[in-house]
Design an enzyme around this catalytic site. Structure first.
Site: not given
Ligand code: SIN
Length: 476
Positions: A238-240, A242-243, A260
């Site tokens: 998600g977004s930075t 929220v992370g 991520e």
């Molecule tokens: C994402 O955009 O969150 C993942 C992209 C990917 O797995 O290629």
């Protein structure tokens, strides 16, 4: 009919309930999910409260006691069955993905294959969760390390990959013997529900995998998942912002975290690249996959002076050939973006760039005849670092091309950002490839390719995972 949704072959996969302890669950309230292409209703799902989500956590915790004792072989067998189920229902899954996320059906089909590949990969890993034997520093002793499942995993997934992010998180958790509470994105709960139903058919025991749905209660549920003592691991795509919040909240119970978050990917084309045709094709793939709404999408295209004009011309010609429309329309390559706010944001950023001297090569406008969430695939050239788009994740079909002269200059610009997820570079000089991949502050780098996603590779940004996540793809 522009936005006609094809009928599902298995209509029971369209599930408008949550799933806890092997049963469908409702709540007093529901929230609505709308098709980003037509604005039509896809359906409603339960607006679970934190108290109801706590039941899911308790269930997952109870199920962990027995699931953790199962063998890797038996978990592998269940995951293999899930993989079979996903591929068997690939058409329906792709239909649901396009319906609720808006992405073009070709992208949705590719996503189902990608999603299934995670399940297959972790099915193969489940039987090989090895420890190591280490010689001791002291005579008469030997050290054994073993890997243990951590416990209940709270997994929070985004709308831009409604299937692949679900399987990327669930499959390794189940392979290791962990149990799961999945909070699917409020925009795309139906794909998650269908996948979890297929996991149930594949033999995932009751209580091991639970899906909670909510829209307005999302923040409160995030707080619960990140502070509850029974949750041992939390993973977010998600977004930075929220992370950061979830990381702070998780500190009270010291959870294991996998985050991520945002990206601002550079794509660097050097004068010595072997083929501009290949570079422009790769740039199209890296920019416009999922309509530009991926976290690894190219945000800044840096092109060296010697090939700049040619690149802009060839790239723009390819962008002009992209077919925009409702995701189900035949030949559609770019669907709508997820919301009217996203269109507004892109429009404002494009205007900012033009006002500061950028050249609009193509696009730049809404497509109201298609619907309120459609924006033209856009190319802006002569971009500079003073424009908002240099720092902000575009998350839409807008490509920004920046000229540069030297390797040192482009490395400095590429790294001039607070987020470092992915990067790409095109060059035929192997020394330069090594120098630049070492210098770029990102977790993943594509060399002479625009597609880096692969179940076989670690996925993550430069914050904390850089050493193990770095990977390089060279084409020949
Ligand atoms: C994402 O955009 O969150 C993942 C992209 C990917 O797995 O290629």
């Amino acid at each position: 009919m522009r936005h006609q949704v094809p009928p599902l072959q298995d209509p029971t996969l369209l599930i408008n309930q949550a799933w806890i302890d092997g049963s469908f669950v409702n709540s007093d309230k529901t929230f609505q999910v709308y098709d980003p292409a037509s604005g039509g209703l896809v359906g409603s799902c339960p607006e679970l409260t934190p108290t109801e989500v706590e039941l899911a956590i308790n269930t997952a915790n109870r199920a962990f006691a027995s699931f953790r004792t199962t063998t890797g072989r038996s978990r592998a067998s269940i995951l293999r069955q899930w993989h079979v189920q996903i591929l068997r229902h690939a058409d329906d899954l792709a239909t649901i993905i396009t319906w609720e996320s808006g992405k073009a059906l070709c992208d949705a089909r590719a996503e189902v294959t990608y999603a299934a590949s995670y399940v297959e990969w972790f099915a193969e890993e489940a039987s090989r969760i090895y420890g190591v034997v280490i010689p001791s520093s002291h005579p008469g002793k030997r050290i054994h390390t073993i890997r243990q499942p951590v416990g209940v995993c709270a997994l929070i997934t985004p709308w831009n990959f409604p299937a692949a992010m679900v399987t990327r998180k669930i499959a390794p958790a189940l392979a290791s013997g962990c149990t799961v509470v999945l909070k699917a994105a409020a925009e795309t709960p139906f794909t998650a529900n269908a996948l979890v139903q297929l996991a149930h058919r594949a033999g995932v025991p009751s209580g091991v995998l639970n899906v909670v749905t909510a829209m307005d209660n999302t923040v409160a549920i995030g707080e619960l998942l990140s502070t509850h003592k029974m949750v041992k691991k939390l993973s977010l795509t998600g977004s930075t912002a929220v992370g950061k919040l979830l990381t702070l909240q998780s500190a009270t119970t010291l959870k294991k975290l996998s985050m991520e978050l945002g990206g601002n990917s550079p794509f660097i084309v050097f004068d010595d690249c072997k083929s501009l045709a290949d570079a422009t094709t790769a740039a199209i793939a890296a920019k416009f996959r999922g309509g530009g709404q991926t976290c690894v999408a190219v945000n800044r295209l840096f092109v060296q002076a010697g090939v700049y004009d040619q690149f802009v011309e060839q790239f723009t010609a390819k962008v002009n050939g992209l077919q925009v429309g409702g995701g189900f329309e035949s030949g559609c390559e770019i669907g709508p973006v997820i919301s009217p706010q996203s269109v507004e944001r892109m429009e404002a950023r494009v205007q900012d760039a033009i006002a500061k001297g950028s050249v609009l090569e193509t696009g730049g406008a809404r497509l109201p005849h298609l619907g309120e969430n459609f924006f033209q695939p856009t190319v802006l050239s002569k971009m500079t670092q003073h424009m908002d788009l240099f720092r902000e994740e575009i998350f839409g079909p807008v490509a920004c091309i920046y000229p540069f002269s030297t390797e040192e200059e482009v490395i400095a610009h590429a790294n001039d950002t607070e987020v470092g997820l992915a990067g790409y570079l095109f060059s035929s000089d192997i020394d330069r490839i090594h120098r630049v991949t070492d210098a770029l502050e990102v977790g993943m780098i594509g060399v002479n390719t625009g597609i880096i996603s692969d179940a076989a590779a670690p996925f993550g940004g430069s914050q904390g995972v850089r050493l193990w996540a770095r990977r390089v793809y060279a084409r020949d």
